[in-house]
Motif scaffolding. Structure first.
Motif, mmCIF file in Angstrom:
data_model
loop_
_atom_site.group_PDB
_atom_site.id
_atom_site.type_symbol
_atom_site.label_atom_id
_atom_site.label_comp_id
_atom_site.label_asym_id
_atom_site.label_seq_id
_atom_site.Cartn_x
_atom_site.Cartn_y
_atom_site.Cartn_z
ATOM 1 N N TYR A 2 26.984 30.533 -86.867
ATOM 2 C CA TYR A 2 27.105 31.376 -85.819
ATOM 3 C C TYR A 2 28.266 32.342 -86.101
ATOM 4 O O TYR A 2 29.275 31.910 -86.410
ATOM 5 N N PHE A 11 23.313 33.763 -84.118
ATOM 6 C CA PHE A 11 22.805 33.060 -84.913
ATOM 7 C C PHE A 11 22.327 33.912 -86.307
ATOM 8 O O PHE A 11 21.534 34.812 -86.171
ATOM 9 N N GLY A 15 19.556 30.040 -95.012
ATOM 10 C CA GLY A 15 18.788 29.538 -95.731
ATOM 11 C C GLY A 15 19.060 27.869 -96.209
ATOM 12 O O GLY A 15 18.649 27.328 -97.155
ATOM 13 N N GLY A 16 19.637 27.284 -95.518
ATOM 14 C CA GLY A 16 20.296 25.804 -95.683
ATOM 15 C C GLY A 16 21.566 25.703 -96.481
ATOM 16 O O GLY A 16 21.638 24.595 -97.049
ATOM 17 N N HIS A 36 14.048 34.287 -87.053
ATOM 18 C CA HIS A 36 14.356 33.983 -88.353
ATOM 19 C C HIS A 36 13.622 32.900 -88.920
ATOM 20 O O HIS A 36 13.402 33.026 -90.375
ATOM 21 N N ARG A 37 13.047 32.187 -88.064
ATOM 22 C CA ARG A 37 12.074 31.169 -88.784
ATOM 23 C C ARG A 37 10.939 31.620 -89.439
ATOM 24 O O ARG A 37 10.266 30.967 -90.114
ATOM 25 N N ALA A 40 11.432 31.194 -93.215
ATOM 26 C CA ALA A 40 12.082 29.769 -93.261
ATOM 27 C C ALA A 40 12.111 29.478 -94.693
ATOM 28 O O ALA A 40 13.075 29.085 -95.295
ATOM 29 N N ARG A 44 15.236 29.781 -97.756
ATOM 30 C CA ARG A 44 15.486 28.645 -98.780
ATOM 31 C C ARG A 44 15.429 29.178 -100.160
ATOM 32 O O ARG A 44 16.553 28.670 -100.952
ATOM 33 N N LEU A 63 17.736 31.809 -81.009
ATOM 34 C CA LEU A 63 19.254 31.159 -80.970
ATOM 35 C C LEU A 63 20.354 31.885 -80.844
ATOM 36 O O LEU A 63 21.556 31.625 -80.719
ATOM 37 N N ILE A 175 7.681 30.418 -80.425
ATOM 38 C CA ILE A 175 8.905 31.291 -80.552
ATOM 39 C C ILE A 175 8.871 32.594 -79.867
ATOM 40 O O ILE A 175 9.636 32.963 -79.183
#
Lengths: 266, 435
Positions: A2, A11, A15-16, A36-37, A40, A44, A63, A175
């Motif tokens: 964030y 948010f 990518g993890g 952003h999903r 996903a 990553r 978010l 979403i």
């Protein structure tokens, strides 16, 4: 992660992996009403292969807090403030649908921080039927459903999923249910300088790439081909897929995304 | 639409999740009877393991035939995703396991399947997960039972074997007001009769062994992630909203949003517990699913006719089916009829009931429901035999209760069979009178 942009909690999907502004940064920009999903899996891959990922939820989307932005131009300017806040220095802009219109605006403001632009399932203008905009204002659920019906290609309509067990249409519906779809669609409809921006970008020699979906009913392939012409680049077409390319065909879209970004970075 | 598909339910049951593939054009869903899948390259293998692309690695985690069933059931229930498991009980276990940790608490309906009650009351307690059982349609009781460490409210849409219909909209409202999801076992309802997500449920579980399969030839379960619950806003679900170390700190909510729970179950439960559905069972269950709506119409029609018939029979003491004097929420939730389970007691109590069951020739005395054939059982001495007297009363199970899963045979043949049983029961009553 964030970050604070315009006094709003914002948010940014990374990518993890923790965000590292010193790495080449792949900026992934979502389309109308989504978040952003949609990126996903692609996010990553980039995050775990030597890049930093910066995939924001635009203000008032999913978010992120804040007020929804009402024009593509203001979204482009907002993106620059967000990138500044995160101290991003080298930027590859990748946009899906409305996200690429935002990329065109941001590109005009980035100067030599910009490394490349990439368009997925989009065009230089996205006119929206006024009836759909009105429906999004009065009955956003019905409008989202209409977009999902038109946006996803035939295979997804028959329940195909690139991720076993999932329902991309169901995920998209959830979403879009809470995001400011009407504002996004109005912003797309009002945006008219995409072709001009694309041509100007091409004149700077900025590397660009266009990936289109063969069965796209929202930004038809022929419009995407015009965009490729404006950008003075070739277009690649993913067969059988619809407008929701990043969710419908994450493997194919990632193939083109990494091939292009890697070629620019070489 | 089902919120996951624009196709009608009957079309989803036949087509969703599979289109004939280009190599051979197989119209039926193929059985991918394989443990594992060849990677195109080391890079692809790495991408699959790190969830950078979708696909199959090992059939304990995913399998193409099982995935068709998962996507079909998710579409039918209007969910964001589904995970099939080896059985209905394993579907419940992975749901609880993914939402709860040691020190947590569950609020459950008291009238539920015996094995589920045992799981909640005894097995999970060994892992320091407690459960409070309540009358699920008493919203004051549900609300009062929710604690700071409560992670979910659980019920069956139609309770087994009490057949009480859970008032899903009211329960969901109570749970959501406290930031808690509602998990519903909808086995007795099937996706044909009721879709709990439409009525506020957040997670739906089925034993697909039952009506969905219908043939009684394969055991399986499914968890459907409704995708509507805001796990972050609730603030109670670190398993979904905080980094998960075994996947490089993956945050399921941030990365997958509406499919966060399904992805957590896939990444953790299927890997660590491995209660996977076999591809052959998935194939068999798909065959059943294709005709679910047609069978359910006959199941419900036969059940309603049997209720009327039993109510008029001299040897019958009482009959229970949710459609008898249906309350308003039953009418709302089950406009096509509240299933094909009924319970009844014969005059003469437990001994007469035993005589009834032993005299049957067409109907089968066994521990299953939802088979296309008519099934009967005495729960007090079988499925619910491990419950105490007090728990039996709480679960609505009297000593004379006979549970019937009404099949789709020709109605007059079921009635003729039950006449055999009821005559045997009447003889017991006559003998009791002589003594």
């Amino acid at each position: 992660m964030y970050i604070e942009v315009d006094n709003a909690n914002t948010f940014i999907a990374t990518g993890g992996k923790p965000f590292d502004p010193s790495l080449p940064t792949v900026v992934l920009l979502h389309g109308s009403g989504t978040d952003h999903r949609g990126w996903a899996l692609q996010a990553r891959w980039f995050a775990f292969h030597g890049y930093s990922v910066f995939a924001p939820d635009f203000p008032a989307h999913s978010l992120s807090g804040g007020e929804a932005l009402t024009s593509i131009e203001s979204m482009g300017a907002w993106l620059i403030r967000a990138l500044d806040e995160a101290k991003v220095t080298k930027v590859h802009l990748i946009g899906h649908s409305q996200g690429f219109l935002v990329a065109l605006e941001a590109a005009s403001l980035l100067g030599d921080r910009l490394k490349s632009v990439m368009a997925l399932a989009t065009a230089s203008a996205i006119p929206v039927n006024p009836a759909l905009v009105e429906m999004a204002q009065t009955n956003p659920t019905a409008a989202a459903e209409m977009m999902l019906q038109w946006g996803f290609g035939n295979q997804s309509q028959y329940g195909a999923s690139a991720v076993p067990g999932m329902q991309p249409i169901g995920i998209g519906a959830r979403i879009m249910a809470n995001n400011p779809l009407a504002t996004d669609l109005s912003a797309c409809n009002a945006y008219t300088q995409g072709a001009q921006r694309a041509q100007k970008l091409a004149s700077t020699g900025c590397p660009s790439c266009v990936i289109l979906a063969e069965k796209d009913r929202m930004t038809p392939k022929k419009e995407g081909l015009k965009l490729a012409q404006d950008l003075n680049t070739q277009a690649q077409v993913v067969k059988e897929m619809g407008h929701m390319l990043p969710m419908e065909a994450p493997k194919e879209s990632l193939y083109f995304m990494k091939k292009f970004i890697q070629s620019v970075e070489k | 639409m089902s919120k996951s598909s624009f196709l009608g339910a009957d079309t989803i049951a036949l087509h969703s999740g599979y289109q004939p593939e280009s190599d051979h054009g197989s119209r039926a869903v193929p059985i991918y009877q394989t443990t594992s899948y060849v990677f195109d390259s080391v890079d692809e293998a790495s991408a699959l393991f790190n969830v950078e692309q979708g696909g199959h690695i090992y059939s304990r985690i995913t399998n193409p035939t099982v995935a068709v069933l998962e996507q079909r059931l998710a579409a039918l229930e209007g969910g964001a995703g589904a995970i099939c498991t080896a059985s209905g009980m394993s579907a419940l276990f992975v749901s609880f396991f993914s939402l709860c940790s040691a020190g947590d608490h569950i609020v459950s309906a008291s009238q539920i399947y015996g094995s589920t009650a045992t799981l909640l009351k005894h097995s999970l307690k060994r892992f320091n997960i407690d459960c409070t059982f309540v009358d699920i349609n008493d919203q004051k009781a549900v609300s009062g039972a929710i604690q700071d460490n409560t992670k979910l409210v659980f019920c069956e849409s139609i309770g087994n074997p009490g057949l009480d219909v859970s008032n899903l909209p009211a329960i969901a409202e109570t749970a959501h007001a406290k930031g808690i999801p509602l998990v519903v076992d909808a086995t007795f309802a099937t996706p044909f009769l009721n879709n709990p997500i439409e009525h506020g449920a957040d997670v739906v579980v089925h034993s697909v062994t039952k009506w969905i399969g219908g043939h009684g030839a394969a055991v399986g379960g499914v968890v459907i992630d409704g995708g509507n619950f805001d796990w972050l806003k609730s603030g109670r679900f670190p398993t979904l909203t905080e980094p998960y170390e075994p996947f490089h700190g993956m945050n399921f909510w941030e990365e997958f949003g509406p499919a966060a729970l399904a992805m957590r179950i896939r990444c953790e439960s299927m890997r660590d517990i491995g209660a996977a559905m076999t591809p052959h069972n998935a194939f068999l269950l798909l065959q059943g699913l294709e005709t679910l709506s047609l069978r359910m119409q006959q199941h419900v029609s036969n059940a309603q006719a049997m209720v009327t018939w039993l109510q008029k029979h001299d040897a019958v003491k009482w009959v229970n089916h949710p459609d008898i004097d249906a309350n308003s929420h039953t009418k709302l939730l089950f406009p096509k009829g509240a299933g094909s389970m009924l319970t009844f007691g014969v005059k003469g109590g437990r001994d007469a009931g035993a005589a009834f069951i032993d005299a049957l020739q067409l109907s089968s005395n066994l521990a299953n429901v939802g088979d296309s054939r008519t099934l009967v059982l005495h729960p007090g001495s079988t499925t619910h035999s491990r419950l105490s007297e007090a728990d039996l009363v709480s679960a609505g199970i009297s000593a004379d209760l006979i549970r019937v899963s009404v099949g789709i045979e020709t109605l007059k043949d079921i009635q003729a069979d039950f006449n055999l049983g009821l005559r045997a029961a009447a003889k017991v009553v006559a003998n009791q009178a002589e003594v």
